[in-house]
Design a protein around this motif. Structure first.
Motif, PDB file in Angstrom:
ATOM      1  N   UNK A  57       0.929  -1.529  -0.103  1.00 54.37           N
ATOM      2  CA  UNK A  57      -0.294   0.157  -0.008  1.00 54.37           C
ATOM      3  C   UNK A  57       1.139   1.156  -0.081  1.00 54.37           C
ATOM      4  N   UNK A  58       2.119   1.424   0.707  1.00 56.04           N
ATOM      5  CA  UNK A  58       2.520   2.241   0.879  1.00 56.04           C
ATOM      6  C   UNK A  58       4.080   2.352  -0.766  1.00 56.04           C
ATOM      7  N   UNK A  59       3.843   1.874  -1.175  1.00 53.55           N
ATOM      8  CA  UNK A  59       4.160   2.318  -2.579  1.00 53.55           C
ATOM      9  C   UNK A  59       3.022   2.427  -4.015  1.00 53.55           C
ATOM     10  N   UNK A  70     -12.465   1.689   1.882  1.00 58.31           N
ATOM     11  CA  UNK A  70     -13.315   0.613   3.433  1.00 58.31           C
ATOM     12  C   UNK A  70     -13.013  -0.414   3.639  1.00 58.31           C
ATOM     13  N   UNK A  71     -11.535  -0.913   3.076  1.00 56.47           N
ATOM     14  CA  UNK A  71     -11.517  -1.487   3.892  1.00 56.47           C
ATOM     15  C   UNK A  71      -9.884  -0.751   4.477  1.00 56.47           C
ATOM     16  N   UNK A  72      -9.921  -1.684   5.946  1.00 58.35           N
ATOM     17  CA  UNK A  72      -8.987  -0.942   6.919  1.00 58.35           C
ATOM     18  C   UNK A  72      -8.084  -1.688   6.600  1.00 58.35           C
ATOM     19  N   UNK A  73      -6.663  -0.946   7.304  1.00 58.19           N
ATOM     20  CA  UNK A  73      -5.887  -1.983   7.751  1.00 58.19           C
ATOM     21  C   UNK A  73      -4.917  -2.227   6.579  1.00 58.19           C
ATOM     22  N   UNK A  74      -4.974  -2.014   5.599  1.00 57.28           N
ATOM     23  CA  UNK A  74      -4.261  -2.362   4.790  1.00 57.28           C
ATOM     24  C   UNK A  74      -2.889  -2.806   3.861  1.00 57.28           C
ATOM     25  N   UNK A  75      -2.404  -3.828   3.858  1.00 52.45           N
ATOM     26  CA  UNK A  75      -0.819  -3.553   3.729  1.00 52.45           C
ATOM     27  C   UNK A  75      -0.455  -3.874   2.245  1.00 52.45           C
ATOM     28  N   UNK A 103     -14.466 -10.573 -27.470  1.00 49.71           N
ATOM     29  CA  UNK A 103     -14.450  -9.465 -26.575  1.00 49.71           C
ATOM     30  C   UNK A 103     -15.586  -9.160 -25.812  1.00 49.71           C
ATOM     31  N   UNK A 104     -15.734  -9.336 -24.414  1.00 46.80           N
ATOM     32  CA  UNK A 104     -16.828  -8.768 -23.365  1.00 46.80           C
ATOM     33  C   UNK A 104     -16.215  -7.987 -22.901  1.00 46.80           C
ATOM     34  N   UNK A 105     -17.113  -7.385 -21.697  1.00 49.54           N
ATOM     35  CA  UNK A 105     -16.406  -6.281 -20.721  1.00 49.54           C
ATOM     36  C   UNK A 105     -15.988  -6.821 -19.840  1.00 49.54           C
ATOM     37  N   UNK A 106     -14.541  -6.900 -18.648  1.00 49.65           N
ATOM     38  CA  UNK A 106     -14.195  -7.012 -17.978  1.00 49.65           C
ATOM     39  C   UNK A 106     -14.537  -6.657 -16.995  1.00 49.65           C
ATOM     40  N   UNK A 107     -13.245  -7.405 -15.668  1.00 44.59           N
ATOM     41  CA  UNK A 107     -13.569  -7.003 -14.750  1.00 44.59           C
ATOM     42  C   UNK A 107     -12.324  -6.804 -14.002  1.00 44.59           C
ATOM     43  N   UNK A 108     -12.017  -6.256 -12.763  1.00 44.30           N
ATOM     44  CA  UNK A 108     -10.864  -5.661 -12.259  1.00 44.30           C
ATOM     45  C   UNK A 108     -11.474  -6.689 -11.510  1.00 44.30           C
ATOM     46  N   UNK A 109     -10.394  -7.572 -10.158  1.00 39.52           N
ATOM     47  CA  UNK A 109     -10.646  -8.290  -9.320  1.00 39.52           C
ATOM     48  C   UNK A 109      -9.668  -7.223  -8.371  1.00 39.52           C
ATOM     49  N   UNK A 110     -10.205  -7.149  -7.007  1.00 41.87           N
ATOM     50  CA  UNK A 110      -9.358  -6.119  -5.813  1.00 41.87           C
ATOM     51  C   UNK A 110      -9.425  -7.297  -4.748  1.00 41.87           C
ATOM     52  N   UNK A 111      -8.035  -7.510  -4.227  1.00 41.60           N
ATOM     53  CA  UNK A 111      -8.178  -8.145  -3.011  1.00 41.60           C
ATOM     54  C   UNK A 111      -6.714  -7.356  -2.458  1.00 41.60           C
ATOM     55  N   UNK A 112      -7.603  -7.288  -1.039  1.00 40.95           N
ATOM     56  CA  UNK A 112      -6.865  -6.163  -0.070  1.00 40.95           C
ATOM     57  C   UNK A 112      -5.904  -7.484   1.216  1.00 40.95           C
ATOM     58  N   UNK A 113      -5.050  -7.268   1.393  1.00 40.77           N
ATOM     59  CA  UNK A 113      -4.126  -8.088   2.475  1.00 40.77           C
ATOM     60  C   UNK A 113      -4.037  -7.471   3.614  1.00 40.77           C
ATOM     61  N   UNK A 114      -3.760  -8.029   4.691  1.00 48.04           N
ATOM     62  CA  UNK A 114      -2.958  -7.130   6.045  1.00 48.04           C
ATOM     63  C   UNK A 114      -1.582  -7.751   5.886  1.00 48.04           C
ATOM     64  N   UNK A 115      -1.432  -8.730   4.961  1.00 52.29           N
ATOM     65  CA  UNK A 115       0.175  -8.921   5.165  1.00 52.29           C
ATOM     66  C   UNK A 115       0.962  -9.079   4.029  1.00 52.29           C
ATOM     67  N   UNK A 231      -4.698 -13.138   4.189  1.00 49.27           N
ATOM     68  CA  UNK A 231      -5.615 -12.275   3.527  1.00 49.27           C
ATOM     69  C   UNK A 231      -7.022 -11.261   4.847  1.00 49.27           C
ATOM     70  N   UNK A 232      -6.800 -10.023   4.039  1.00 48.39           N
ATOM     71  CA  UNK A 232      -8.222  -9.692   5.480  1.00 48.39           C
ATOM     72  C   UNK A 232      -8.998 -10.976   5.695  1.00 48.39           C
ATOM     73  N   UNK A 233      -9.966 -10.906   6.782  1.00 45.00           N
ATOM     74  CA  UNK A 233     -11.096 -11.361   6.799  1.00 45.00           C
ATOM     75  C   UNK A 233     -11.073 -13.056   6.708  1.00 45.00           C
TER      76      UNK A 233
END
Length: 245
Positions: A57-59, A70-75, A103-115, A231-233
């Motif tokens: 997250x710092x990078x 909306x996600x806390x303590x994300x590293x 070709x079709x609509x795309x999606x980005x999956x974002x995953x928040x981790x604490x470590x 991972x978070x949660x």
């Protein structure tokens, strides 16, 4: 049936990729990773058919960090790509599988981790890579531009991801036979200044190259072994199912 279908996908995409390569001049082989002033270490994750790119997250700049609103303590933030109908709407019929080839609509999956990602996805599935200042800025721009925005400039959310700590975001890119989750990851790594070949349809195509680059960087003393992660949660995040590809 899913195994047979995935085998058919593999044959079709391999044939298409080879045909595309045959029609273009051969690119130069990626050179050994040059010694660079290291600005950041990123992680590439293999999850079955799928690959993700993760950064601390710092990078990440403010624009990239806002994607984890909306996600806390994300590293750590991890990003992957997929076909919207197949992944978000969970429409797993044969028709949707076949439509994923065009070709079709795309999606980005974002995953928040604490470590760091190694424990979440298994250390054997994670490769750490060093990048320089220019590569880090281009990677940030790639991730910012990968997500579709609303009128207020915020990311367009398509709901929660497949496990706690993740979210689906509307992508600007389209998913197709020749632009898969792994092509998207390879693009991200090239933006980061890493010497990946132009054609990377499958997870193995990406991981074979990043393992080579990672080994060269370790020999050059640019990176160290990654620590474990959580991972978070969740005690351990499940690997991405084949349906996420």
């Amino acid at each position: 049936m899913r195994r047979a279908f995935s085998h058919a996908i593999h044959l079709l995409t391999s044939a298409a990729a080879l045909a595309a390569a045959a029609c273009a001049p051969l690119p130069p082989a990626p050179s050994a990773t040059p010694a660079i002033p290291v600005a950041a270490t990123i992680d590439v994750v293999a999850r079955d058919w799928h690959t993700d790119v993760c950064l601390r997250s710092e990078d990440a700049d403010a624009g990239v960090r806002s994607l984890a609103s909306g996600f806390e303590d994300v590293r750590y933030l991890c990003f992957g790509f997929g076909d919207r109908s197949y992944v978000v709407r969970r429409n797993r019929g044969i028709g949707t599988m076949l439509l994923a080839l065009v070709p079709g609509r795309g999606v980005v999956l974002m995953t928040a981790l604490r470590a760091p990602p190694t424990e979440a996805f298994g250390a054997e599935n994670v490769v750490s890579l060093a990048i320089g200042d220019a590569g880090l800025e281009r990677l940030r721009a790639y991730l910012r531009n990968a997500v579709e925005r609303n009128a207020d400039g915020g990311a367009i959310s398509l709901g929660a991801g497949p496990y706690e700590g993740g979210a689906y975001l509307s992508a600007t890119a389209s998913y197709s036979l020749l632009y898969t989750c792994n092509t998207w990851t390879a693009d991200a790594l090239r933006h980061a200044g890493l010497p990946l070949a132009p054609i990377a349809v499958f997870a193995d195509d990406v991981m074979m190259q990043v393992r080579r680059i990672g080994a060269e960087q370790r020999e050059d003393g640019l990176i160290l072994a990654s620590p474990l992660s959580r991972p978070m949660g969740a005690e351990r995040s499940p690997s991405a199912p084949a349906s996420a590809q």
